[in-house]
Write an enzyme that holds these catalytic residues in place. Structure first.
Site, PDB file in Angstrom:
ATOM      1  N   ARG A   1      19.353  -0.769 -13.955  1.00  0.00           N
ATOM      2  CA  ARG A   1      19.526  -1.881 -14.907  1.00  0.00           C
ATOM      3  C   ARG A   1      18.598  -3.043 -14.566  1.00  0.00           C
ATOM      4  O   ARG A   1      17.947  -3.629 -15.426  1.00  0.00           O
ATOM      5  CB  ARG A   1      20.965  -2.378 -14.877  1.00  0.00           C
ATOM      6  CG  ARG A   1      22.006  -1.488 -15.522  1.00  0.00           C
ATOM      7  CD  ARG A   1      23.386  -2.106 -15.337  1.00  0.00           C
ATOM      8  NE  ARG A   1      24.458  -1.338 -15.956  1.00  0.00           N
ATOM      9  CZ  ARG A   1      25.742  -1.662 -15.872  1.00  0.00           C
ATOM     10  NH1 ARG A   1      26.104  -2.758 -15.178  1.00  0.00           N
ATOM     11  NH2 ARG A   1      26.669  -0.921 -16.452  1.00  0.00           N
TER      12      ARG A   1
ATOM     13  N   THR B   1      23.157   0.122 -11.016  1.00  0.00           N
ATOM     14  CA  THR B   1      22.766  -1.291 -10.937  1.00  0.00           C
ATOM     15  C   THR B   1      21.271  -1.450 -10.730  1.00  0.00           C
ATOM     16  O   THR B   1      20.625  -2.304 -11.337  1.00  0.00           O
ATOM     17  CB  THR B   1      23.484  -1.986  -9.768  1.00  0.00           C
ATOM     18  OG1 THR B   1      24.823  -1.567  -9.722  1.00  0.00           O
ATOM     19  CG2 THR B   1      23.384  -3.486  -9.877  1.00  0.00           C
TER      20      THR B   1
ATOM     21  N   LEU C   1      -3.828  -1.492  -1.403  1.00  0.00           N
ATOM     22  CA  LEU C   1      -3.789  -2.684  -2.248  1.00  0.00           C
ATOM     23  C   LEU C   1      -4.368  -3.805  -1.391  1.00  0.00           C
ATOM     24  O   LEU C   1      -3.752  -4.239  -0.416  1.00  0.00           O
ATOM     25  CB  LEU C   1      -2.364  -3.014  -2.677  1.00  0.00           C
ATOM     26  CG  LEU C   1      -2.212  -4.263  -3.556  1.00  0.00           C
ATOM     27  CD1 LEU C   1      -2.866  -4.043  -4.916  1.00  0.00           C
ATOM     28  CD2 LEU C   1      -0.740  -4.624  -3.736  1.00  0.00           C
TER      29      LEU C   1
ATOM     30  N   ASN D   1       1.538  -0.130   5.843  1.00  0.00           N
ATOM     31  CA  ASN D   1       1.929  -0.680   4.551  1.00  0.00           C
ATOM     32  C   ASN D   1       2.698  -1.962   4.806  1.00  0.00           C
ATOM     33  O   ASN D   1       3.642  -1.976   5.598  1.00  0.00           O
ATOM     34  CB  ASN D   1       2.821   0.325   3.804  1.00  0.00           C
ATOM     35  CG  ASN D   1       3.459  -0.269   2.565  1.00  0.00           C
ATOM     36  OD1 ASN D   1       2.867  -1.099   1.879  1.00  0.00           O
ATOM     37  ND2 ASN D   1       4.689   0.149   2.280  1.00  0.00           N
ATOM     38  N   GLY D   2       2.315  -3.045   4.144  1.00  0.00           N
ATOM     39  CA  GLY D   2       3.043  -4.296   4.304  1.00  0.00           C
ATOM     40  C   GLY D   2       2.191  -5.385   4.910  1.00  0.00           C
ATOM     41  O   GLY D   2       0.960  -5.337   4.877  1.00  0.00           O
TER      42      GLY D   2
ATOM     43  N   CYS E   1       0.830  -1.193   0.000  1.00  0.00           N
ATOM     44  CA  CYS E   1       0.000   0.000   0.000  1.00  0.00           C
ATOM     45  C   CYS E   1       0.868   1.247   0.000  1.00  0.00           C
ATOM     46  O   CYS E   1       2.094   1.185   0.029  1.00  0.00           O
ATOM     47  CB  CYS E   1      -0.911   0.003   1.227  1.00  0.00           C
ATOM     48  SG  CYS E   1      -1.926  -1.487   1.387  1.00  0.00           S
TER      49      CYS E   1
END
Length: 599
Positions: free
Chosen positions: A337, A334, A60, A84-85, A2
């Protein structure tokens, strides 16, 4: 996954504060497209509340989609929480409460409400939480606000300060850019409280015995003996506790060791539940013919998953770079990518109606899986590097995994970073993790990277994985999706960034000056979306060899001229760059470096 946002002690009138709250929080709606919730707490001098506050949540819905909307409010109305989580041990925590509590919803995060009633705004409130989380809490009775972030920083969280003295908290930087002149990463494993002995200061709540302050240098080193069964059972528990979900979910499967182990455990657990239980869905991404696509198909066939292999072209990946940088909020080379193929895959996953995936991030940090660990000179250096890597994950792989997936409303879960599993794995004697290869090492004593976890799942009588996958050489995600991807990005930068522009890099970017044209290009894009000193300082810098910290640059003489985040730069990969390759301080060549030929 979320989005959470809050403004505390605002000088704005309540009506304007609500408008500001909604405007800022809406920038997080990609993280939580299912519902939005807003709470504005009005100023009330009679209750010692001189200024108003606002708390927002973009949801979410994964646990209890029907009734788990946030912000959550306690039964008496005095505690408000936006989280959140996921808290995986929420049922156990309910049972351990001193005062019985009947939940109002099926949300795992509701357990924070009774925990606060028992512990108040203290370290004890979060010490027993097991999961990935960041949350914001407000207590109407005492006009106290409180925030916490999980032990490693699996979930993102930022804190900022407005010119009027207000305090902002947000899941992502994009909600506070332009609102605060000063902001920073909220440190993992810490809490922040507005009142009390430590008012306005961060307090560390996560103090593991293997690194009480999450800094290298613990002596003596951990000495726990290696037992394959103990390690295997601990990881299986970490994976299965992440399988809780009320919506469709799957696994990310690159075909490498880490994600393949996760998929194998999930597939076994599902098959034990019922033969009619829906099959596991697995997902992979790469350039056509890439190593990951080939290896993932082999694993999926053995496990019997419903496998989805997505390909992207070099042009599609290049076209997404700007959106990726805006989404993941970093200019680290990194990370960009590796985030791009994951970002593209997340969009495909969400289109299938999948909201949650379990992934293999974290194993390389715990077990020294990056190829440069081949050069670790001793156990002390090996152990210190793993601690350093774990302490920085919130700025690298956790950030990549979380934000690139959450950009499309998909939640990633990472069992290798489970707090209980870390207690087992990080307390192992680091000598058990060290790589042993060479002419002077007998075949039976040879150990490749991540030997400890590979051996734990090497069960020939009841195999988890094909042997060639269980013992497959490490591939960094940005390499495994196809070696041409990294080389293509370098080519684009060489064409877009002139030698004159690059020569002036230190003047344009005095902080964390880019050392390659590719890095310069990403930095310029980042600056468009996130201007200012505060934003640029949320991203770490320093030289790296195959994703190392700067410490490891001294492990091998050749590293000083081969500084590049690709795993091929370390010189031990089968497709390594050849001896002529030069790294960060030797850039600008139009041709990509050659690869070492396999023996």
């Amino acid at each position: 996954m979320c989005g959470i946002f809050a403004i505390f002690s605002s000088s704005l009138p309540e009506t304007e504060l609500r408008r500001e709250l909604i405007s800022c929080s809406s920038r997080l709606r990609h993280r939580g497209p299912d519902w939005s919730g807003y709470k504005v707490i009005e100023a009330d001098e009679s209750r010692d509340r001189p200024l108003p506050h606002g708390i927002a949540h973009e949801r979410l819905a994964i646990m209890d989609p029907e009734s788990g909307s946030q912000p959550l409010v306690s039964k008496d109305g005095h505690i408000i929480v936006a989280a959140n989580g996921e808290i995986y041990n929420f049922k156990e925590l309910y049972h351990e409460l001193k005062t019985p509590y009947e939940p109002l919803t099926g949300s795992d995060c509701e357990v924070i409400l009774p925990l606060y009633d028992e512990n108040g705004p203290t370290l004890d409130l979060v010490r027993n939480l097991r999961g990935m989380f960041s949350f914001i809490l407000y207590d109407r009775n005492t006009d106290t606000y409180f925030a916490a972030r999980d032990h490693i920083g699996i979930t993102p969280l930022y804190i900022g300060w407005g010119n009027d003295g207000s305090v902002f908290l947000s899941s992502e930087m994009k909600s506070i850019i332009g609102e605060c002149n000063k902001f920073q990463n909220f440190p993992p494993g810490h809490i922040f409280c507005s009142k009390g002995e430590h008012a306005g200061k961060f307090q560390r709540w996560y103090t593991p015995v293997w690194a009480p302050t999450m800094e290298p240098g613990l002596r003596p080193l951990p000495k726990a003996e290696y037992h394959s069964d103990t390690l295997r059972f601990a990881f299986e528990r970490a994976v299965t506790r992440r399988m809780m979900s009320d919506v469709p979910w799957g696994v990310l499967l690159s075909g490498g060791l880490d994600s393949s182990l996760v998929a194998a455990i999930c597939a076994r657990n599902i098959s034990r539940r019922s033969t009619s239980f829906p099959k596991l869905h697995s997902f992979t991404v790469g350039l056509d013919g890439s190593p990951d696509l080939i290896a993932a198909k082999k694993v999926a066939d053995m496990l019997g998953t419903i496998h989805h292999a997505y390909t992207y072209t070099l042009q599609e990946g290049a076209d997404a770079i700007r959106d990726v940088i805006r989404s993941i909020e970093t200019y680290d080379l990194t990370t960009i990518r590796a985030s791009t193929p994951m970002y593209l895959m997340a969009r495909k996953i969400k289109a299938m109606g999948i909201k949650m995936v379990i992934s293999g991030e974290g194993a390389d940090e715990v077990f020294g899986g990056y190829l440069y660990f081949h050069k670790a000179p001793n156990a002390e250096e090996f152990f210190d590097e793993t601690v350093d890597k774990l302490s920085r994950l919130h700025m690298y792989d956790c950030l990549r995994c979380n934000k690139s997936m959450s950009a499309w409303g998909v939640e990633p879960r990472v069992p290798f970073l489970d707090a209980d599993f870390l207690e087992v794995a990080m307390n192992l004697d680091p000598n058990e993790k060290m790589i042993r290869k060479g002419a002077d090492i007998a075949k039976q004593d040879t150990r490749i990277e991540k030997w400890a976890i590979r051996k734990a799942f090497d069960t020939p009588d009841d195999p988890y994985l094909p042997e060639e996958i269980l013992w497959r050489q490490k591939e960094q995600f940005s390499d495994g999706v196809g070696y041409g991807w990294v080389d293509h990005l370098k080519d684009i930068a060489d064409k877009e960034i002139s030698d004159q522009m690059f020569a002036n890099a230190a003047n344009r970017f005095p902080h964390n000056t880019p050392t390659t044209k590719e890095g310069y290009r990403y930095r310029a894009i980042f600056e468009e979306f996130f201007p200012g000193e505060a934003a640029e300082k949320t991203v770490p810098g320093g030289k790296s060899i195959a994703c190392s910290t700067e410490r490891a640059m001294g492990w091998d003489e050749s590293f000083s001229t081969r500084a590049d985040p690709s795993g091929r730069a370390a010189g031990v990969h089968d497709a390594a760059y050849d001896e002529a390759f030069k790294g960060h301080d030797n850039v600008g060549d139009s041709e990509p470096p050659a690869k070492k030929q396999k023996a």
